[in-house]
Design a protein around this motif. Structure first.
Motif, PDB file in Angstrom:
ATOM      1  N   PHE A  82       0.834  -1.186   0.000  1.00 55.52           N
ATOM      2  CA  PHE A  82       0.000   0.000   0.000  1.00 55.52           C
ATOM      3  C   PHE A  82       0.879   1.250   0.000  1.00 55.52           C
ATOM      4  O   PHE A  82       1.955   1.284   0.587  1.00 55.52           O
ATOM      5  CB  PHE A  82      -0.921  -0.006   1.220  1.00 55.52           C
ATOM      6  N   CYS A  83       0.407   2.267  -0.671  1.00 54.20           N
ATOM      7  CA  CYS A  83       1.148   3.533  -0.715  1.00 54.20           C
ATOM      8  C   CYS A  83       0.119   4.651  -0.683  1.00 54.20           C
ATOM      9  O   CYS A  83      -0.476   4.978  -1.699  1.00 54.20           O
ATOM     10  CB  CYS A  83       2.004   3.618  -1.975  1.00 54.20           C
ATOM     11  N   CYS A  84      -0.114   5.178   0.496  1.00 55.01           N
ATOM     12  CA  CYS A  84      -1.108   6.218   0.688  1.00 55.01           C
ATOM     13  C   CYS A  84      -0.442   7.581   0.524  1.00 55.01           C
ATOM     14  O   CYS A  84       0.576   7.860   1.162  1.00 55.01           O
ATOM     15  CB  CYS A  84      -1.745   6.076   2.068  1.00 55.01           C
ATOM     16  N   ARG A  85      -0.997   8.440  -0.332  1.00 55.80           N
ATOM     17  CA  ARG A  85      -0.389   9.741  -0.629  1.00 55.80           C
ATOM     18  C   ARG A  85      -1.420  10.828  -0.414  1.00 55.80           C
ATOM     19  O   ARG A  85      -2.598  10.652  -0.723  1.00 55.80           O
ATOM     20  CB  ARG A  85       0.078   9.798  -2.088  1.00 55.80           C
ATOM     21  N   TRP A  86      -0.992  11.978   0.081  1.00 56.66           N
ATOM     22  CA  TRP A  86      -1.896  13.112   0.150  1.00 56.66           C
ATOM     23  C   TRP A  86      -1.106  14.404   0.280  1.00 56.66           C
ATOM     24  O   TRP A  86       0.058  14.416   0.653  1.00 56.66           O
ATOM     25  CB  TRP A  86      -2.894  12.964   1.302  1.00 56.66           C
ATOM     26  N   ASN A  87      -1.784  15.519  -0.070  1.00 53.59           N
ATOM     27  CA  ASN A  87      -1.222  16.867   0.026  1.00 53.59           C
ATOM     28  C   ASN A  87      -1.811  17.586   1.235  1.00 53.59           C
ATOM     29  O   ASN A  87      -2.994  17.430   1.542  1.00 53.59           O
ATOM     30  CB  ASN A  87      -1.539  17.699  -1.232  1.00 53.59           C
ATOM     31  N   ASP A  88      -0.998  18.369   1.909  1.00 57.65           N
ATOM     32  CA  ASP A  88      -1.451  19.260   2.969  1.00 57.65           C
ATOM     33  C   ASP A  88      -1.266  20.688   2.468  1.00 57.65           C
ATOM     34  O   ASP A  88      -0.158  21.224   2.440  1.00 57.65           O
ATOM     35  CB  ASP A  88      -0.655  19.027   4.261  1.00 57.65           C
ATOM     36  N   LYS A  89      -2.377  21.310   2.036  1.00 61.75           N
ATOM     37  CA  LYS A  89      -2.293  22.647   1.446  1.00 61.75           C
ATOM     38  C   LYS A  89      -1.885  23.695   2.473  1.00 61.75           C
ATOM     39  O   LYS A  89      -1.266  24.699   2.127  1.00 61.75           O
ATOM     40  CB  LYS A  89      -3.639  23.024   0.820  1.00 61.75           C
ATOM     41  N   ASN A  90      -2.264  23.480   3.747  1.00 60.08           N
ATOM     42  CA  ASN A  90      -1.970  24.487   4.767  1.00 60.08           C
ATOM     43  C   ASN A  90      -0.475  24.603   5.049  1.00 60.08           C
ATOM     44  O   ASN A  90       0.061  25.699   5.210  1.00 60.08           O
ATOM     45  CB  ASN A  90      -2.727  24.153   6.052  1.00 60.08           C
ATOM     46  N   THR A  91       0.201  23.463   5.114  1.00 63.69           N
ATOM     47  CA  THR A  91       1.635  23.463   5.430  1.00 63.69           C
ATOM     48  C   THR A  91       2.505  23.268   4.205  1.00 63.69           C
ATOM     49  O   THR A  91       3.732  23.249   4.328  1.00 63.69           O
ATOM     50  CB  THR A  91       1.941  22.355   6.445  1.00 63.69           C
ATOM     51  N   CYS A  92       1.879  23.120   3.008  1.00 59.19           N
ATOM     52  CA  CYS A  92       2.625  22.878   1.754  1.00 59.19           C
ATOM     53  C   CYS A  92       3.542  21.663   1.909  1.00 59.19           C
ATOM     54  O   CYS A  92       4.748  21.725   1.624  1.00 59.19           O
ATOM     55  CB  CYS A  92       3.425  24.113   1.359  1.00 59.19           C
ATOM     56  N   VAL A 116       2.717   7.300   2.998  1.00 56.43           N
ATOM     57  CA  VAL A 116       2.687   6.260   4.024  1.00 56.43           C
ATOM     58  C   VAL A 116       2.986   4.924   3.352  1.00 56.43           C
ATOM     59  O   VAL A 116       2.373   4.584   2.343  1.00 56.43           O
ATOM     60  CB  VAL A 116       1.323   6.209   4.736  1.00 56.43           C
ATOM     61  N   PHE A 117       3.945   4.174   3.908  1.00 56.47           N
ATOM     62  CA  PHE A 117       4.324   2.890   3.324  1.00 56.47           C
ATOM     63  C   PHE A 117       4.825   1.986   4.434  1.00 56.47           C
ATOM     64  O   PHE A 117       4.958   2.388   5.600  1.00 56.47           O
ATOM     65  CB  PHE A 117       5.408   3.072   2.247  1.00 56.47           C
ATOM     66  N   CYS A 118       5.089   0.741   4.074  1.00 58.02           N
ATOM     67  CA  CYS A 118       5.658  -0.207   5.021  1.00 58.02           C
ATOM     68  C   CYS A 118       6.734  -1.022   4.323  1.00 58.02           C
ATOM     69  O   CYS A 118       6.791  -1.077   3.087  1.00 58.02           O
ATOM     70  CB  CYS A 118       4.582  -1.125   5.613  1.00 58.02           C
ATOM     71  N   MET A 119       7.586  -1.629   5.121  1.00 56.84           N
ATOM     72  CA  MET A 119       8.638  -2.512   4.608  1.00 56.84           C
ATOM     73  C   MET A 119       8.452  -3.868   5.275  1.00 56.84           C
ATOM     74  O   MET A 119       9.082  -4.173   6.292  1.00 56.84           O
ATOM     75  CB  MET A 119      10.019  -1.919   4.903  1.00 56.84           C
ATOM     76  N   PRO A 120       7.592  -4.695   4.738  1.00 57.08           N
ATOM     77  CA  PRO A 120       7.184  -5.926   5.434  1.00 57.08           C
ATOM     78  C   PRO A 120       8.311  -6.919   5.644  1.00 57.08           C
ATOM     79  O   PRO A 120       8.276  -7.689   6.598  1.00 57.08           O
ATOM     80  CB  PRO A 120       6.090  -6.495   4.530  1.00 57.08           C
ATOM     81  N   GLU A 121       9.302  -6.920   4.769  1.00 56.72           N
ATOM     82  CA  GLU A 121      10.375  -7.901   4.911  1.00 56.72           C
ATOM     83  C   GLU A 121      11.436  -7.453   5.915  1.00 56.72           C
ATOM     84  O   GLU A 121      12.242  -8.265   6.355  1.00 56.72           O
ATOM     85  CB  GLU A 121      11.017  -8.153   3.546  1.00 56.72           C
ATOM     86  N   ILE A 122      11.445  -6.170   6.256  1.00 61.76           N
ATOM     87  CA  ILE A 122      12.437  -5.641   7.201  1.00 61.76           C
ATOM     88  C   ILE A 122      11.797  -5.353   8.549  1.00 61.76           C
ATOM     89  O   ILE A 122      12.272  -5.822   9.591  1.00 61.76           O
ATOM     90  CB  ILE A 122      13.089  -4.363   6.633  1.00 61.76           C
ATOM     91  N   SER A 123      10.726  -4.571   8.528  1.00 60.12           N
ATOM     92  CA  SER A 123      10.040  -4.183   9.765  1.00 60.12           C
ATOM     93  C   SER A 123       8.550  -4.404   9.576  1.00 60.12           C
ATOM     94  O   SER A 123       7.802  -3.462   9.290  1.00 60.12           O
ATOM     95  CB  SER A 123      10.327  -2.716  10.100  1.00 60.12           C
ATOM     96  N   PRO A 124       8.098  -5.633   9.711  1.00 56.80           N
ATOM     97  CA  PRO A 124       6.691  -5.917   9.424  1.00 56.80           C
ATOM     98  C   PRO A 124       5.717  -5.234  10.374  1.00 56.80           C
ATOM     99  O   PRO A 124       4.551  -5.056  10.030  1.00 56.80           O
ATOM    100  CB  PRO A 124       6.611  -7.439   9.537  1.00 56.80           C
ATOM    101  N   SER A 125       6.159  -4.844  11.550  1.00 55.29           N
ATOM    102  CA  SER A 125       5.248  -4.265  12.533  1.00 55.29           C
ATOM    103  C   SER A 125       5.361  -2.743  12.592  1.00 55.29           C
ATOM    104  O   SER A 125       4.959  -2.137  13.581  1.00 55.29           O
ATOM    105  CB  SER A 125       5.537  -4.852  13.915  1.00 55.29           C
ATOM    106  N   LYS A 126       5.879  -2.116  11.556  1.00 54.30           N
ATOM    107  CA  LYS A 126       6.010  -0.658  11.554  1.00 54.30           C
ATOM    108  C   LYS A 126       5.391  -0.082  10.276  1.00 54.30           C
ATOM    109  O   LYS A 126       5.453  -0.678   9.207  1.00 54.30           O
ATOM    110  CB  LYS A 126       7.476  -0.228  11.645  1.00 54.30           C
ATOM    111  N   VAL A 127       4.815   1.101  10.450  1.00 49.96           N
ATOM    112  CA  VAL A 127       4.309   1.908   9.350  1.00 49.96           C
ATOM    113  C   VAL A 127       5.133   3.186   9.304  1.00 49.96           C
ATOM    114  O   VAL A 127       5.322   3.840  10.336  1.00 49.96           O
ATOM    115  CB  VAL A 127       2.812   2.230   9.522  1.00 49.96           C
TER     116      VAL A 127
END
Length: 788
Positions: free
Chosen positions: A545-555, A560-571
């Motif tokens: 999964f690769c969640c992307r978004w823009n924050d117009k207020n802070t530019c 958001v991504f994960c590395m399941p083979e290295i750190s499966p329990s981290k986002v």
């Protein structure tokens, strides 16, 4: 008290591969493996419309995106290699354009305007004050290739609407990214971007972030984050907006002229069809080797007809049928004539107007030369449009001549039929001369000359117009200055209207492509961050999964991504400033999912004691500015281990000030020890997904709903994400019962067919189909493909 409440569950007939919420309305678009595009309304889970696959659009939907105002839906089609723009109101295709390779990812963003653009937009387009409204094209028969476009042709010219500049970004596996202003006009072409998995254009047009995949030296797959500097688009935003609107007008006008020619060709085909219906049986029954024209020529020269021709005229055609045939052909010619006058001439006049304005912009070199406007190329396009207009006027003269020829032909044929039946021939009908039926060379019947103008061929006209005695042409030929004057448009007397139209389209396409090439070449890579490596290209979390978004207020741009083979329990949350030149010190933070749950959600009994479990993240979507909705999988147990739907608060993670020293020479998975980690406790904002191999989630923070999709892409569950108190819950249950009763009525109606499953099943199906993703987000294609 449960935080989420399940409101529907369904096993869908076809796997769902893309879901996208309308950014402005309670509509959800769904695409499945059968090639269907469905639109549903959230209220009562009501289906608004469905668009079935067809030969014109295609059967393999590869991407999906909404225009920011929610009025147009764009989707890519893999088998036909094109992008289709569909009206969200009536499922009618407004526009489509070809692409070199299938589009696998899309992002449609509304550009954030500044004060210069606001002042500019107030007086930007005055064409409505000078140009008449283009007439609507007639609806034609079903065999027209662009029928769905043609029936909505009046909307083609209104695609711009009153919306501000918006850009559709498309990418694919072949290493290309293209930017389309208003979803129509290509403003930039980027090459060598490698295998594009996900992309996001900042609303201020300062940067484009792309997640790509490449092969490493050891034949493994490596995921990279790339930020491209699109500063030229941002610095020339007012000029880009003006140019984009003008070229978008031009693109829609070309489509309008193309559809007008299609209608003209249909009217001409009606003439041929009328003749073919009368002559087919005659050709089949005649025993001689002579041609049809030879039979009529013998009748004209010698005054007698073969038995087969006489049977055709007297028994099949008849005098009454001859009159009806003549009226039908005259009506078809009149239709072509009206289309030339009202559509071709008005459309080409509008083209000349907009191209002339673009030429004026190109001459303002200080403003528009950086965008690639070439005044010489634009002048050639204006000349080509002028030639097309002259050829259309020439066609009008040919139509008048052909109508006279047909009347003379039918008058002669009527006289011949009267003589065959030994009836009295009125004296006024005996005035047909041979010159009216032959051309000056005596080789062809001088009856039908319009069709040669409408054939899409490169050959010269069989019967070109006779220009002898034309005083204007003689004067131009004798004048040295006028003969070479650029103010006079060339006429191409030997070529068809289709040929001149192709020349015009080629000249205009060159004008349209030049800025895209110049702007594309100005885009440079600002940042390239290697994220992680995978052992094989078909790994389970290959395009995790690769969640992307823009924050117009802070530019800022977030990934958001994960590395399941290295750190499966981290986002991991990666954030970059939209301005590539602005540094962000705390640009990376990890969320640790090895956190004890304060409580687990169950409708019957909550778990009183905390439960220590390790989870991996399967999918994530932004719920609102401070919340991330995730699907988690327990790392303990068998393959059917517990799946969890949870809401993760982002406030603590985004406010982390700890700095990560990123070594760009190493991949991120080779330096994970120094990444700041935030431990989160989501309390009762979670729910076990029992008896379901949940894999994907789609949310709508405005409607406060979520749809969870299983790994087989068929099993869905729908949840209300915010339940305030028991009283509100009871009222919601009553409302759900009422809507279920309404759904039951819909299931038993005759036009629904044997849906099966009763009220609860149908309600659950529609509820599941109604839930989708945030605007512009789709299910990951590769992840979905792994489960098919």
């Amino acid at each position: 008290m449960p935080a989420f409440r399940q409101v529907g569950e369904k096993q869908l007939p076809n796997p769902v591969i893309y879901m996208a919420w309308s950014p402005k309305r309670d509509l959800i678009a769904l695409a499945n493996t059968a090639g269907e595009l469905l639109l549903h309304r959230l209220a009562n889970f009501q289906r608004v419309w469905s668009l079935a696959p067809n030969e014109n659009t295609g059967k393999e939907i590869t991407s999906l995106a909404w225009r920011p105002d929610g009025k147009i839906l764009a989707f890519g089609v893999g088998d036909t290699k094109q992008v289709v723009l569909c009206d969200a109101e009536k499922a009618e295709i407004l526009h489509l354009f070809p692409v070199d390779v299938p589009v696998s990812c899309m992002h449609w963003v509304e550009v954030q305007s500044n004060s210069r653009c606001v002042l500019f937009s107030e007086s930007e387009d005055e064409s409505n004050c000078f140009l008449p409204r283009l007439p609507t094209l007639p609806k034609r028969s079903v065999h027209v290739p662009d029928e769905s476009v043609e029936e909505k042709s009046d909307e083609v010219t209104n695609l711009l609407g009153e919306v501000r500049l918006n850009i559709l970004v498309t990418g694919g596996p072949s290493g290309f990214v293209e930017l389309y202003a208003y979803g129509l006009y290509k403003v930039a072409t980027l090459t060598e971007v490698r295998f594009t998995l996900s992309l996001c254009l900042s609303s201020d047009l300062k940067s484009l972030s792309v997640v790509t995949e490449t092969r490493s030296s050891n034949d493994n797959s490596e995921i990279h984050y790339i930020q491209l500097d699109t500063g030229l688009l941002s610095s020339c935003l007012p000029e880009l907006t003006r140019m984009a609107r003008k070229f978008t007008h031009i693109s829609t006008l070309i489509q309008y002229l193309r559809l007008s020619l299609t209608c003209m060709c249909e009217a001409w085909e009606d003439i041929l069809m009328q003749m073919d219906l009368r002559l087919t049986k005659f050709v089949q029954e005649k025993n001689t080797s002579t041609q049809v024209q030879d039979e009529f020529l013998e009748l004209l020269l010698w005054g007698h007809a073969s038995p087969e021709l006489q049977a055709l005229l007297m028994n099949q055609l008849t005098v009454k049928g001859l009159k009806m045939l003549g009226q039908s052909i005259e009506s078809s010619y009149s239709s072509i004539q009206k289309l030339v006058i009202s559509h071709l001439q008005s459309g080409s006049g509008a083209l000349l107007y907009h191209l002339s304005e673009v030429k004026g912009m190109a001459l303002w070199k200080q403003k528009f030369q950086p965008l690639g406007l070439d005044p010489v190329a634009i002048e050639e396009a204006i000349t080509a449009v002028g030639s097309f207009t002259l050829k259309a006027n020439e066609l009008l003269q040919v139509i008048d001549k052909s109508m006279k020829n047909f009347k003379a032909f039918f008058r002669w044929l009527y006289v011949a039929m009267l003589r065959m039946s030994e009836d009295h021939v009125p004296p006024e009908l005996n005035k047909v001369r041979n010159e009216e039926l032959f051309d000056r060379k005596g080789k062809y019947f001088n009856v039908e000359r319009v069709g040669q103008y409408l054939k899409d061929e490169d050959e010269d006209l069989v019967s070109p117009p006779n220009m002898e005695g034309n005083n204007w042409l003689s004067f131009v030929e004798q004048s040295t200055y006028l003969k070479a004057s650029p103010l006079l448009f060339p006429t191409y007397p030997q070529k068809s209207l289709h040929f001149v139209k192709r020349m015009m389209e080629g000249a205009i396409d060159f004008c349209l492509q030049k800025p895209a090439e110049v702007i594309g070449s100005s885009v440079k890579q600002a940042v390239c961050l290697p994220l992680y490596s995978l052992l094989c290209l078909t790994g389970k979390h290959h395009v995790c999964f690769c969640c992307r978004w823009n924050d117009k207020n802070t530019c800022m741009q977030y990934t958001v991504f994960c590395m399941p083979e290295i750190s499966p329990s981290k986002v991991y949350i990666l954030r970059r400033a939209t301005d590539p030149n602005r540094a962000v010190l705390n640009g990376l933070v990890a969320i640790d999912l090895n956190t004890p749950l304060n409580s687990s959600i169950d409708d019957e009994a909550p778990v009183a004691e905390p439960v220590d479990r390790s989870y991996s993240c399967l999918d994530a979507r932004l719920y609102d500015d401070e919340t991330l909705t995730v699907v988690l999988q327990c790392l303990e147990g068998d393959e059917n281990r517990l799946r969890l739907l949870a809401q993760l608060p982002l406030g603590a993670a985004l406010s982390c000030e700890e700095v990560f020293a990123w070594d760009p020479a190493l991949r991120l998975d080779q330096q994970t020890e120094g990444i700041p980690v935030q431990a989160l406790t989501w309390g009762n904002q979670s729910r076990d997904l029992e008896n379901m191999k949940a894999c994907f989630v789609a949310v709508n923070g405005i409607r406060k709903v979520a749809c969870v999709l299983s790994s087989n892409l068929r099993h869905v569950r729908v949840f209300e994400m915010d339940v305030e108190d028991e009283e509100d819950e009871e009222r919601a249950d009553e409302s759900q019962d009422i809507s279920s009763d309404q759904d039951g009525l819909e299931v038993t109606s005759p036009n629904q067919g044997a849906a099966g499953g009763g009220v609860d099943e149908e309600g659950g199906a529609k509820a599941c189909e109604e839930m989708g993703e945030l605007p512009g987000e789709t299910l990951d294609q590769t992840s979905g493909s792994d489960t098919l």
